[in-house]
Design an enzyme around this catalytic site. Structure first.
Site, PDB file in Angstrom:
ATOM      1  N   LEU A  66       5.465 -18.983  73.680  1.00  0.00           N
ATOM      2  CA  LEU A  66       4.531 -20.041  73.284  1.00  0.00           C
ATOM      3  C   LEU A  66       4.110 -19.835  71.839  1.00  0.00           C
ATOM      4  O   LEU A  66       4.127 -18.709  71.339  1.00  0.00           O
ATOM      5  CB  LEU A  66       3.311 -19.988  74.208  1.00  0.00           C
ATOM      6  CG  LEU A  66       3.671 -20.219  75.693  1.00  0.00           C
ATOM      7  CD1 LEU A  66       2.640 -19.610  76.614  1.00  0.00           C
ATOM      8  CD2 LEU A  66       3.847 -21.711  75.953  1.00  0.00           C
ATOM      9  N   PRO A  67       3.702 -20.930  71.166  1.00  0.00           N
ATOM     10  CA  PRO A  67       3.434 -20.789  69.723  1.00  0.00           C
ATOM     11  C   PRO A  67       2.285 -19.828  69.395  1.00  0.00           C
ATOM     12  O   PRO A  67       2.467 -18.909  68.603  1.00  0.00           O
ATOM     13  CB  PRO A  67       3.087 -22.214  69.279  1.00  0.00           C
ATOM     14  CG  PRO A  67       3.658 -23.110  70.325  1.00  0.00           C
ATOM     15  CD  PRO A  67       3.639 -22.329  71.604  1.00  0.00           C
ATOM     16  N   THR A  97       4.760 -14.483  69.717  1.00  0.00           N
ATOM     17  CA  THR A  97       4.032 -13.703  68.709  1.00  0.00           C
ATOM     18  C   THR A  97       2.635 -14.298  68.634  1.00  0.00           C
ATOM     19  O   THR A  97       2.420 -15.303  67.950  1.00  0.00           O
ATOM     20  CB  THR A  97       4.714 -13.808  67.327  1.00  0.00           C
ATOM     21  OG1 THR A  97       6.090 -13.455  67.464  1.00  0.00           O
ATOM     22  CG2 THR A  97       4.048 -12.862  66.325  1.00  0.00           C
ATOM     23  N   LYS A 172       5.547  -5.728  66.261  1.00  0.00           N
ATOM     24  CA  LYS A 172       6.108  -7.006  65.775  1.00  0.00           C
ATOM     25  C   LYS A 172       5.537  -7.332  64.388  1.00  0.00           C
ATOM     26  O   LYS A 172       6.253  -7.789  63.496  1.00  0.00           O
ATOM     27  CB  LYS A 172       5.786  -8.115  66.778  1.00  0.00           C
ATOM     28  CG  LYS A 172       6.082  -9.524  66.306  1.00  0.00           C
ATOM     29  CD  LYS A 172       7.564  -9.815  66.174  1.00  0.00           C
ATOM     30  CE  LYS A 172       7.784 -11.198  65.583  1.00  0.00           C
ATOM     31  NZ  LYS A 172       9.195 -11.497  65.357  1.00  0.00           N
ATOM     32  N   LYS A 239      12.876   3.959  35.383  1.00  0.00           N
ATOM     33  CA  LYS A 239      13.698   3.571  34.223  1.00  0.00           C
ATOM     34  C   LYS A 239      14.410   2.240  34.527  1.00  0.00           C
ATOM     35  O   LYS A 239      14.404   1.308  33.724  1.00  0.00           O
ATOM     36  CB  LYS A 239      14.711   4.695  33.942  1.00  0.00           C
ATOM     37  CG  LYS A 239      15.751   4.366  32.937  1.00  0.00           C
ATOM     38  CD  LYS A 239      17.203   4.704  33.305  1.00  0.00           C
ATOM     39  CE  LYS A 239      17.561   5.251  34.638  1.00  0.00           C
ATOM     40  NZ  LYS A 239      18.886   5.000  35.112  1.00  0.00           N
TER      41      LYS A 239
HETATM   42  P1  NAD Z   1       8.700 -23.833  69.584  1.00  0.00           P
HETATM   43  O1  NAD Z   1       7.607 -24.634  68.993  1.00  0.00           O
HETATM   44  O2  NAD Z   1      10.122 -24.270  69.398  1.00  0.00           O
HETATM   45  O3  NAD Z   1       8.463 -23.640  71.157  1.00  0.00           O
HETATM   46  C1  NAD Z   1       7.212 -23.498  71.750  1.00  0.00           C
HETATM   47  C2  NAD Z   1       7.169 -24.361  72.999  1.00  0.00           C
HETATM   48  O4  NAD Z   1       5.946 -24.120  73.695  1.00  0.00           O
HETATM   49  C3  NAD Z   1       7.197 -25.857  72.686  1.00  0.00           C
HETATM   50  O5  NAD Z   1       8.318 -26.468  73.321  1.00  0.00           O
HETATM   51  C4  NAD Z   1       5.879 -26.373  73.245  1.00  0.00           C
HETATM   52  O6  NAD Z   1       5.953 -27.693  73.789  1.00  0.00           O
HETATM   53  C5  NAD Z   1       5.590 -25.337  74.316  1.00  0.00           C
HETATM   54  N1  NAD Z   1       4.195 -25.293  74.746  1.00  0.00           N
HETATM   55  C6  NAD Z   1       3.050 -25.513  74.032  1.00  0.00           C
HETATM   56  N2  NAD Z   1       1.961 -25.410  74.824  1.00  0.00           N
HETATM   57  C7  NAD Z   1       2.434 -25.101  76.057  1.00  0.00           C
HETATM   58  C8  NAD Z   1       1.801 -24.846  77.307  1.00  0.00           C
HETATM   59  N3  NAD Z   1       0.449 -24.899  77.443  1.00  0.00           N
HETATM   60  N4  NAD Z   1       2.576 -24.563  78.381  1.00  0.00           N
HETATM   61  C9  NAD Z   1       3.909 -24.497  78.269  1.00  0.00           C
HETATM   62  N5  NAD Z   1       4.566 -24.748  77.115  1.00  0.00           N
HETATM   63  C10 NAD Z   1       3.841 -25.038  76.024  1.00  0.00           C
HETATM   64  O7  NAD Z   1       8.507 -22.356  69.011  1.00  0.00           O
HETATM   65  P2  NAD Z   1       9.573 -21.159  68.987  1.00  0.00           P
HETATM   66  O8  NAD Z   1      10.247 -21.132  67.661  1.00  0.00           O
HETATM   67  O9  NAD Z   1      10.398 -21.207  70.241  1.00  0.00           O
HETATM   68  O10 NAD Z   1       8.585 -19.896  69.007  1.00  0.00           O
HETATM   69  C11 NAD Z   1       7.934 -19.466  70.187  1.00  0.00           C
HETATM   70  C12 NAD Z   1       7.272 -18.123  69.909  1.00  0.00           C
HETATM   71  O11 NAD Z   1       8.259 -17.160  69.529  1.00  0.00           O
HETATM   72  C13 NAD Z   1       6.241 -18.160  68.752  1.00  0.00           C
HETATM   73  O12 NAD Z   1       5.160 -17.325  69.055  1.00  0.00           O
HETATM   74  C14 NAD Z   1       7.058 -17.617  67.573  1.00  0.00           C
HETATM   75  O13 NAD Z   1       6.229 -17.028  66.581  1.00  0.00           O
HETATM   76  C15 NAD Z   1       7.924 -16.592  68.265  1.00  0.00           C
HETATM   77  N6  NAD Z   1       9.185 -16.291  67.558  1.00  0.00           N
HETATM   78  C16 NAD Z   1       9.944 -17.300  67.061  1.00  0.00           C
HETATM   79  C17 NAD Z   1      11.140 -16.987  66.396  1.00  0.00           C
HETATM   80  C18 NAD Z   1      12.016 -18.077  65.828  1.00  0.00           C
HETATM   81  O14 NAD Z   1      12.945 -17.731  65.068  1.00  0.00           O
HETATM   82  N7  NAD Z   1      11.796 -19.337  66.141  1.00  0.00           N
HETATM   83  C19 NAD Z   1      11.551 -15.647  66.256  1.00  0.00           C
HETATM   84  C20 NAD Z   1      10.756 -14.626  66.818  1.00  0.00           C
HETATM   85  C21 NAD Z   1       9.564 -14.960  67.466  1.00  0.00           C
END
Ligand code: NAD
Length: 300
Positions: A66-67, A97, A172, A239
């Site tokens: 989740l975000p 994260t 992380k 240097k």
């Molecule tokens: P994303 O926005 O693509 O996916 C997040 C999903 O969560 C969305 O589809 C959203 O609709 C859903 N969501 C929001 N509220 C919700 C709820 N209450 N219940 C269920 N689902 C819900 O983001 P992402 O890129 O997949 O990243 C997800 C996590 O992973 C973040 O914390 C990000 O920092 C971490 N992360 C991402 C990457 C990357 O490269 N994208 C790499 C490492 C870590």
């Protein structure tokens, strides 16, 4: 019977992870409020349901990607949240994260319901999530982790346990701290080279063959062991940093990171490390952080 897994958040990362869990033979029930994420997950064989509670019902393992912390509170603790519906004894792996504080709160709420919640953030991006080659940093109950290594194996090839709840997320942040500085350094260096007339693709080709990608292999271990036996000294790098500053000035290219790293090397030299190996610059940071002055195993 295949383990039942609930997956909350089927976005770019979560969607790919859930698809890999299906491929590995697990029964995956997933929830995401976004229609595109839901459709994609359904196409990958995830049973898409209408609430976090439905995803959690009957699940031995709950996963989430989740975000931010607020989304995790909503999914785990909100109306039709996952924690009230998950069976006692279930284990949560949160790959998001989110803040350490947010994760600790969720772990506490879970513990109150007989559920073990681990922070399991990942290193790697969408291609690694799709390939199942993420690197996982875990914090929380190690027994719970060991009981479900088969689930984690479908998501990442490396699983490193760092200690109690919150330590996966702390690692992380350390990882991304180093990562962000590397990317910025690459961007700054390539810009300087481009302005000096070097071909970007050829620079990248060469850099891959240079010592740069191997810094961790041959510098980090002596650094943590405080072995500053000179192979390339702080003064010699100073240097080079002087010449780099002159080159950039002539080319009118701002190099804030290069300037900053030169200050760090100057600080280390001022502390008396000029003739030690350049990994002795860690002393500058440790002194600034108030860590005990190190015992040096300097064989020079
Ligand atoms: P994303 O926005 O693509 O996916 C997040 C999903 O969560 C969305 O589809 C959203 O609709 C859903 N969501 C929001 N509220 C919700 C709820 N209450 N219940 C269920 N689902 C819900 O983001 P992402 O890129 O997949 O990243 C997800 C996590 O992973 C973040 O914390 C990000 O920092 C971490 N992360 C991402 C990457 C990357 O490269 N994208 C790499 C490492 C870590």
């Amino acid at each position: 019977m295949a383990k039942q897994i609930g997956f909350l958040g089927l976005g770019n990362m979560g969607g790919a992870m859930a698809a890999n869990l299906v491929k590995a033979g697990f029964a995956v029930r997933g929830y995401d409020p976004a229609p595109t994420a839901r459709e994609r997950a359904a196409g990958a064989g995830v049973e898409v349901v209408a609430s976090p509670a439905e995803a959690a019902s009957g699940a031995q393992v709950l996963c989430s990607s989740l975000p931010e912390a607020d989304h995790a509170y909503e999914a785990y603790l909100g109306e039709k949240g996952a924690l009230d519906a998950a069976p006692e004894g279930a284990v949560c792996f949160d790959f998001s994260t989110i803040s350490v504080e947010g994760s600790l709160r969720l772990a506490e709420e879970a513990a109150g319901r007989g559920i073990r919640f681990l922070d399991t953030p990942v290193s790697g991006s969408v291609p690694h999530a799709k390939a199942g080659t993420l690197a996982i940093m875990a914090g929380g109950d190690k027994k719970a982790l060991d009981a479900h290594r088969d689930v984690l194996a479908a998501i990442g090839k490396e699983v490193h346990h760092f200690g109690p709840n919150g330590s996966g997320l702390r690692m992380k942040l350390v990882t991304n701290h180093i990562f962000a500085i590397h990317i910025a350094a690459i961007a700054e260096g390539l810009t300087l080279g481009k302005k000096e007339g070097l071909d970007p693709a050829r620079m990248v080709d060469f850099l891959k063959a240079s010592a740069v990608p191997r810094i961790l292999d041959y510098k980090a271990q002596p650094m943590i062991e405080k072995d500053y036996t000179p192979t390339f000294t702080v003064n010699l790098m100073l240097k080079d940093l002087r010449m780099i500053a002159a080159l950039a000035e002539g080319a009118k290219v701002p190099i804030p990171l290069g300037t900053l790293s030169r200050q760090v090397y100057m600080g280390a030299a001022a502390l008396g490390h000029g003739n030690r190996d350049q990994n002795a610059i860690v002393e500058y940071f440790e002194r600034g952080a108030g860590l005990d002055a190190a015992k040096k195993h300097d064989k020079s």
